[in-house]
Design a protein around this motif. Structure first.
Motif, PDB file in Angstrom:
ATOM      1  N   GLU A   1      23.174  36.092  32.682  1.00 49.72           N
ATOM      2  CA  GLU A   1      23.382  35.562  34.029  1.00 49.72           C
ATOM      3  C   GLU A   1      22.503  36.266  35.043  1.00 49.72           C
TER       4      GLU A   1
ATOM      5  N   TRP B   1      37.860  33.951  31.113  1.00 48.69           N
ATOM      6  CA  TRP B   1      36.708  33.550  31.920  1.00 48.69           C
ATOM      7  C   TRP B   1      35.798  32.668  31.085  1.00 48.69           C
TER       8      TRP B   1
ATOM      9  N   GLY C   1      38.728  33.523  40.924  1.00 50.42           N
ATOM     10  CA  GLY C   1      38.697  34.940  40.580  1.00 50.42           C
ATOM     11  C   GLY C   1      39.931  35.375  39.816  1.00 50.42           C
TER      12      GLY C   1
ATOM     13  N   VAL D   1      30.433  39.372  43.813  1.00 48.55           N
ATOM     14  CA  VAL D   1      30.186  39.991  42.515  1.00 48.55           C
ATOM     15  C   VAL D   1      28.974  39.327  41.861  1.00 48.55           C
ATOM     16  N   ASN D   2      28.212  40.132  41.103  1.00 51.72           N
ATOM     17  CA  ASN D   2      26.981  39.646  40.506  1.00 51.72           C
ATOM     18  C   ASN D   2      27.052  39.428  38.999  1.00 51.72           C
ATOM     19  N   CYS D   3      28.085  40.000  38.345  1.00 53.15           N
ATOM     20  CA  CYS D   3      28.198  39.883  36.902  1.00 53.15           C
ATOM     21  C   CYS D   3      29.650  40.128  36.484  1.00 53.15           C
ATOM     22  N   PHE D   4      29.923  39.912  35.219  1.00 56.74           N
ATOM     23  CA  PHE D   4      31.275  40.106  34.696  1.00 56.74           C
ATOM     24  C   PHE D   4      31.778  41.522  34.966  1.00 56.74           C
TER      25      PHE D   4
ATOM     26  N   SER E   1      26.671  38.872  30.716  1.00 53.98           N
ATOM     27  CA  SER E   1      26.271  39.265  32.068  1.00 53.98           C
ATOM     28  C   SER E   1      24.754  39.351  32.196  1.00 53.98           C
TER      29      SER E   1
ATOM     30  N   MET F   1      32.929  41.938  38.416  1.00 61.29           N
ATOM     31  CA  MET F   1      34.192  41.226  38.600  1.00 61.29           C
ATOM     32  C   MET F   1      35.345  42.066  38.050  1.00 61.29           C
TER      33      MET F   1
ATOM     34  N   ARG G   1      31.533  29.780  38.091  1.00 61.38           N
ATOM     35  CA  ARG G   1      30.751  30.629  38.974  1.00 61.38           C
ATOM     36  C   ARG G   1      31.495  31.939  39.215  1.00 61.38           C
ATOM     37  N   LEU G   2      30.747  32.958  39.538  1.00 58.06           N
ATOM     38  CA  LEU G   2      31.360  34.242  39.860  1.00 58.06           C
ATOM     39  C   LEU G   2      31.924  34.190  41.273  1.00 58.06           C
TER      40      LEU G   2
END
Length: 146
Positions: free
Chosen positions: A144, A92, A36, A103-106, A141, A109, A98-99
């Protein structure tokens, strides 16, 4: 240069201070397990000692690896957010990393880096049209599923 405030012990697989820079870069490329980003700041307004780090774990020894930078002290809120967003987007590796958990997307994050009291402002900043990096990151994003 300001030191990272993370307390976890640093990777000691190589001599980071006086060793060969090519060896250090090679170690990061081959043994960096992304975990992260961290952002150290007090306010969105201009201030000294703001720092951002990309945090990872060494796949050899299991200790922390960190790539960081001090952010410009003179930046106001919008420029500060642009600096953070652009550096984070550049650092990134997209779907290859991987995230972090939770968190589910950029965009999630990015938002997770900020203090709770700043999140409304950051949310509104993200809604503003324009910046090419934002458009690129949003497309990434969406791919993904975020």
């Amino acid at each position: 240069m300001q030191e990272c405030k993370q307390n976890a012990p640093l990777c000691q697989c190589i001599d980071w201070k006086s060793g060969d820079i090519a060896v250090g870069v090679n170690h990061f490329i081959n043994h960096f397990d992304f975990q992260g980003f961290t952002l150290e700041y007090s306010t969105l307004e201009p201030e000294k000692d703001r720092r951002m780090c990309k945090i990872g774990r060494c796949t050899v020894c299991g200790k922390r690896l960190c790539i960081g930078r001090t952010l410009p002290a003179e930046c106001g809120a919008d420029d500060f957010l642009s600096e953070v967003y652009n550096w984070m987007f550049q650092m990134w590796k997209g779907p290859r990393e991987r995230l972090p958990d939770g968190v589910n997307c950029f965009r999630d994050m990015f938002l997770s880096l900020f203090h709770e009291e700043d999140k409304d402002y950051v949310h509104e900043w993200l809604r503003q049209p324009g910046d090419q990096k934002i458009a690129q990151a949003d497309r990434l994003s969406e791919k993904e599923g975020g």
